[in-house]
Design an enzyme around this catalytic site. Structure first.
Site, PDB file in Angstrom:
ATOM      1  N   HIS A   1       1.289   0.918   0.032  1.00 24.56           N
ATOM      2  CA  HIS A   1       0.527   0.099   0.965  1.00 24.56           C
ATOM      3  C   HIS A   1      -0.889   0.627   1.200  1.00 24.56           C
ATOM      4  CE1 HIS A   1      -0.589  -2.545   4.086  1.00 24.56           C
ATOM      5  NE2 HIS A   1      -0.101  -1.913   5.120  1.00 24.56           N
TER       6      HIS A   1
ATOM      7  N   CYS B   1      10.333   3.453   6.182  1.00 16.63           N
ATOM      8  CA  CYS B   1       8.878   3.335   6.238  1.00 16.63           C
ATOM      9  C   CYS B   1       8.309   3.183   4.828  1.00 16.63           C
ATOM     10  CB  CYS B   1       8.267   4.583   6.871  1.00 16.63           C
ATOM     11  SG  CYS B   1       8.976   4.988   8.478  1.00 16.63           S
TER      12      CYS B   1
ATOM     13  N   CYS C   1      -3.969  -4.946   8.395  1.00 19.82           N
ATOM     14  CA  CYS C   1      -3.258  -4.834   7.123  1.00 19.82           C
ATOM     15  C   CYS C   1      -3.233  -6.153   6.364  1.00 19.82           C
ATOM     16  CB  CYS C   1      -1.847  -4.316   7.344  1.00 19.82           C
ATOM     17  SG  CYS C   1      -1.834  -2.655   8.037  1.00 19.82           S
TER      18      CYS C   1
ATOM     19  N   LYS D   1       7.150  -1.060   0.693  1.00 19.58           N
ATOM     20  CA  LYS D   1       8.085   0.060   0.765  1.00 19.58           C
ATOM     21  C   LYS D   1       7.908   1.005  -0.413  1.00 19.58           C
ATOM     22  CE  LYS D   1      11.327   2.693   1.941  1.00 19.58           C
ATOM     23  NZ  LYS D   1      10.460   3.724   1.399  1.00 19.58           N
TER      24      LYS D   1
END
Lengths: 400, 480
Positions: free
Chosen positions: A345, A215, A88, A341
């Site tokens: 992402h 998440c 990531c 958030k």
């Protein structure tokens, strides 16, 4: 003795697509969208680019292997293009490659672009199983998912600092409420709805103790930067943003296989932070860093990162969260754009998306006045790949 | 004297009451007998239960001495790839051993045991580990579903320090077609129950036992315990009566507590008998399947020196009721569950990598640094201790028989699972070493940071399209 990257490279243009579940956009569309904005912002021509670094993580989901997809999509005229992949933290790796290319004197104007198309899998969460350990994955790796891996850090944090699940979940809820507040004010963000603490706490459990609102969004998107030599930057624009530090640290295996790691912090984040502060000449990050975009893949990650980056003392982030220190109007705003958030992402794009927000904030160009942080001096981005027990963290610091 | 040196057993944690089956599929017209049956968890099978029983059996003994391993079963996971070799690999036994699968009959357990006695008697092997394990599929709603239970037993056959000497046997073999199955059929076929009962069970077991009594000039009263499968409760009692045995001589068949464990049944009963035996006791065991093997052992003074085992007794007492019949169907893959598209992402088992790393994967062997003593898993060439970092200074270090504590954990609802949430976490091993593992046989509410765990060999996945069952170790709360 190496003297680091401080003030050798400047960002002269950036672009970022809207993030989200973009069913009508391919990875190639996203590449073009981010690149168009970036090129326009830099005020240069495509033929001025001398090299490019391209970040994508789950290549099998979108563009395939190698770097040809960037060259082909943008019709880059036979210039060198390098693909980077580091979980990531891939987006920041593309940026790092571009910056080092300029700092080395090899090139003057370089593109960094990161993209990820995640929503072609047919299910929620990140694609497939964990892929940290190659062929050993299927053989000896537990059924780890990203939320589960970070949930284990929450379990551990609660145990180490004596928080019962209710206290712990409430602390984490405040992190998410803040990010939703910021995301709701950002037109490019994926998730644009404010939530309450009660909503966060009562949401369905994804991986105990983390619930749905702990998440981050799983999104499609792309972001790009054009960098040049610091001494050339003002030829392109009056307000270039200078790179003050670029650091990265990777797990040595101690966390997963040795027994000294406490499981309640991310060692690489601490180490990369220390190196970045040294490179940038920062003595007191809590005071000197005006704002940050950190890798809040999960609420616990953001909380722990505040301590790892020395914004909050160890075990004390709860007090800073409760005091509103990290809110948009707080002393040290974190995730002003909504963060992973709520901004979302798309893996390969995230590191560059964080820089995009820092860049715009430093230039005073956050789209809406209510989003604009007052007079920021230094912005930090923290981009993490992998799991708390086994990962890569990069830290970048940029300023005017 | 050749005999049994040690014993062990394994009964899975889940028990399902017969009424649960009746409540779900009783409309099919079968009648439940009272009781419950042991049900293997979704990650258990014949191989994993055999390993668990073997671990109980070798507890406190040097496993390096084992030079032969037999696995008896009628539900072998692999038709091609030796199941006993997988058990041996999981137990981290030396490669220079003999392994064999005894299959296709419910008397396979006693036949394997007799073959082990022969092997030691003849001197070809010194220490034979006999594992008998069964987890048989039965069609939902059929009478076998009430009858069949899952479990395993293990016996260590040797000629020194035996706790019971092998005294004799009498075998009968008939091509008795009570149950059969060909090729890759999922379920077995059975002929009419009355035929099996009257023409098989009530004739062949007495024939074997009577043959043994006559052969060795013994009387039924000479035996402290008489053990044979109890698949027909009334006829079991009738046979006992016909033999002239007293109620006190009857070994509990476990039929209403565990169920009929097939090839494992006589072995499990023998283990249970040994648990309560005193020196001098003679124990008679008979199997039933395509005939019968009757054999008997005599307990020695050494039984007092055998360290404590979980055995049948402790595993029987450690249980959790499985109240959902539907969950049982899911565990046994008897119904198609929707575990989401994520769960459909295929696993391609790299067989060459599996073989290369067999000690790491199947035996849970890591390494220990000879310079600094740090245990590490998976095995490393460069020491993970930051103050050491020695290169190629490692020795093998087995974690499977070490306990640890939960360092952290989660219950994951996103991971595809037949029994969500997927519980996993990091384990810190006693004596050093840390790694992440799936947890099994536990409930999320019961897991705490710092709680002790042990390791258990489990089936990690079933890759049906490529015909592979993948195995490795999971962590579980200390069972008993």
């Amino acid at each position: 003795m190496a003297d680091g990257i401080k003030d050798k490279v400047a960002i002269i243009g950036m672009g970022c697509t809207k993030f989200g579940e973009l069913w009508d956009k391919s990875a190639e569309d996203l590449i073009v969208d981010a690149f168009k904005e970036c090129l326009e912002d830099a005020g240069i021509d495509k033929k001025d680019l001398q090299a490019a670094w391209f970040g994508v993580h789950f290549e099998e989901q979108s563009v395939g292997k190698g770097a040809t997809s960037l060259a082909l999509t943008l019709k880059l005229p036979f210039i060198p293009v390098t693909r980077t992949e580091n979980f990531c933290a891939t987006g920041t790796e593309a940026f790092r490659g571009a910056c080092y290319a300029v700092a080395s004197g090899a090139y003057d104007i370089v593109l960094a672009l990161g993209v990820e198309k995640l929503k072609d899998t047919g299910y929620g969460g990140l694609p497939g199983g964990p892929s940290l350990m190659g062929t050993r994955n299927a053989l000896i790796m537990p059924k780890l998912t990203a939320p589960g891996a970070f949930a284990m850090m929450a379990t551990r944090y609660f145990a180490v600092y004596g928080l019962n699940p209710e206290e712990g979940k409430r602390m984490l809820a405040k992190v998410s409420v803040k990010s939703h507040y910021n995301g709701a004010r950002n037109p490019k963000a994926h998730l644009r709805r404010e939530v309450t603490e009660e909503q966060v706490i009562n949401a369905p459990i994804i991986a105990w103790p983390l619930g749905l609102f702990d998440c981050c969004g799983v999104s499609d998107g792309a972001a790009a930067a054009i960098v040049t030599r610091a001494d050339m930057a003002r030829k392109f624009r009056p307000d270039p943003v200078y790179v003050k530090a670029l650091q990265i640290a990777l797990s040595s295996g101690e966390e997963l296989m040795y027994t000294k790691w406490d499981g309640a912090h991310v060692e690489t984040a601490y180490r990369a932070g220390v190196l970045a502060y040294k490179e940038a000449g920062i003595k007191n990050p809590r005071q000197e860093i005006s704002m940050a975009e950190v890798h809040d893949c999960f609420s616990i990650t953001e909380a722990v990162t505040m301590e790892d980056l020395q914004f909050s003392p160890r075990g004390k982030v709860k007090e800073d969260i409760e005091a509103g220190r990290f809110n948009l109007d707080g002393e040290q705003p974190i995730q002003p754009d909504g963060g992973l958030k709520c901004f979302g992402h798309p893996i390969g794009a995230s590191g560059l998306r964080m820089l995009y927000e820092m860049y715009k904030q430093l230039q005073g160009k956050a789209q809406l006045p209510e989003r604009q942080i007052k007079d920021p001096k230094l912005g930090l981005t923290h981009n993490m790949g992998g799991f708390p027990a086994m990962n890569v963290v990069s830290v970048a610091i940029v300023g005017l | 004297m050749v005999g049994i040196k040690s014993y062990g057993a394994y009964i899975p944690r889940y028990r399902m009451n017969h009424n649960t089956i009746f409540g779900a599929v009783g409309f099919l017209g079968t009648f439940p007998t009272p009781g419950e049956k042991a049900v293997a968890n979704h990650d258990e099978d014949t191989i994993t239960m055999a390993v668990a029983a073997a671990i109980d059996c070798i507890n406190g003994l040097k496993r390096e001495a084992i030079d032969c391993l037999y696995l008896a079963t009628t539900s072998q996971p692999y038709l091609l790839r030796q199941n006993s070799a997988i058990v041996a690999a999981a137990l981290d036994l030396e490669p220079n051993i003999r392994t064999a699968d005894f299959i296709a009959s419910n008397k396979a357990g006693t036949t394997a045991l007799l073959s082990a006695f022969d092997a030691v008697n003849s001197g070809t092997s010194s220490n034979v580990l006999v594992c008998a394990s069964d987890s048989r599929l039965s069609k939902p709603g059929g009478s076998q579903e009430y009858l069949y239970g899952d479990g395993a037993g293990a016996l260590w056959v040797a000629d020194d320090q035996v706790i019971a000497t092998f005294e004799g046997f009498y075998s009968v073999s008939y091509d008795f077609p009570d149950r059969w199955k060909i090729g890759t059929e999922k379920f077995e076929h059975a002929w009419e129950d009355r035929f099996i009962r009257d023409e098989g069970y009530t004739k062949m077991i007495p024939e074997a036992i009577s043959g043994l009594l006559k052969k060795y000039d013994l009387k039924i009263k000479d035996f402290a315990k008489i053990a044979f499968p109890g698949i027909y409760a009334r006829e079991h009692a009738a046979i006992i009566k016909r033999l002239g045995a007293e109620p006190g001589q009857i070994q509990d068949t476990l039929i209403d507590k565990v169920g009929d464990t097939g090839a494992a049944s006589p072995v499990i009963m023998l283990v249970a008998a040994l648990e309560d035996a005193k020196p001098g006791d003679k124990i008679l065991v008979a199997s039933f399947g395509n005939g019968s093997d009757a054999l008997f052992v005599q307990v020695t003074e050494n039984i007092k020196n055998l360290g404590e085992r979980r055995g049948v007794k402790k595993y029987l007492a450690s249980k959790k009721e499985l109240t959902s019949y539907e969950k049982y169907l899911a565990f046994r893959n008897l119904t198609t569950m929707d575990i989401g598209l994520r769960g459909e992402v295929g696993i391609r088992t790299p067989m060459s990598a599996l073989y290369r790393e067999r000690k790491t994967i199947l035996a849970l062997c890591g390494s220990r640094c000879k310079k600094c003593g740090t245990p590490q898993y998976p095995p490393q060439r460069v020491c993970v201790n930051p103050d050491c970092g020695a290169v190629d200074e490692m020795e093998d270090y087995r974690f499977s028989d070490r306990r640890g504590v939960v360092f952290t954990y989660t219950g994951d609802n996103l991971a595809a699972s037949i029994d969500p949430p997927s519980i996993y976490g990091l384990v810190d091993f006693d004596g050093g070493g840390r790694y992440w593992f799936d947890f099994t046989d536990c409930d999320l509410d019961s897991i705490k940071v710092g709680m002790p765990v042990e390791m258990t060999f489990r089936r990690r996945y079933a890759d049906e399209p490529t015909g592979v069952y993948g195995y490795s170790w999971k962590a579980t709360p200390i069972r008993a």
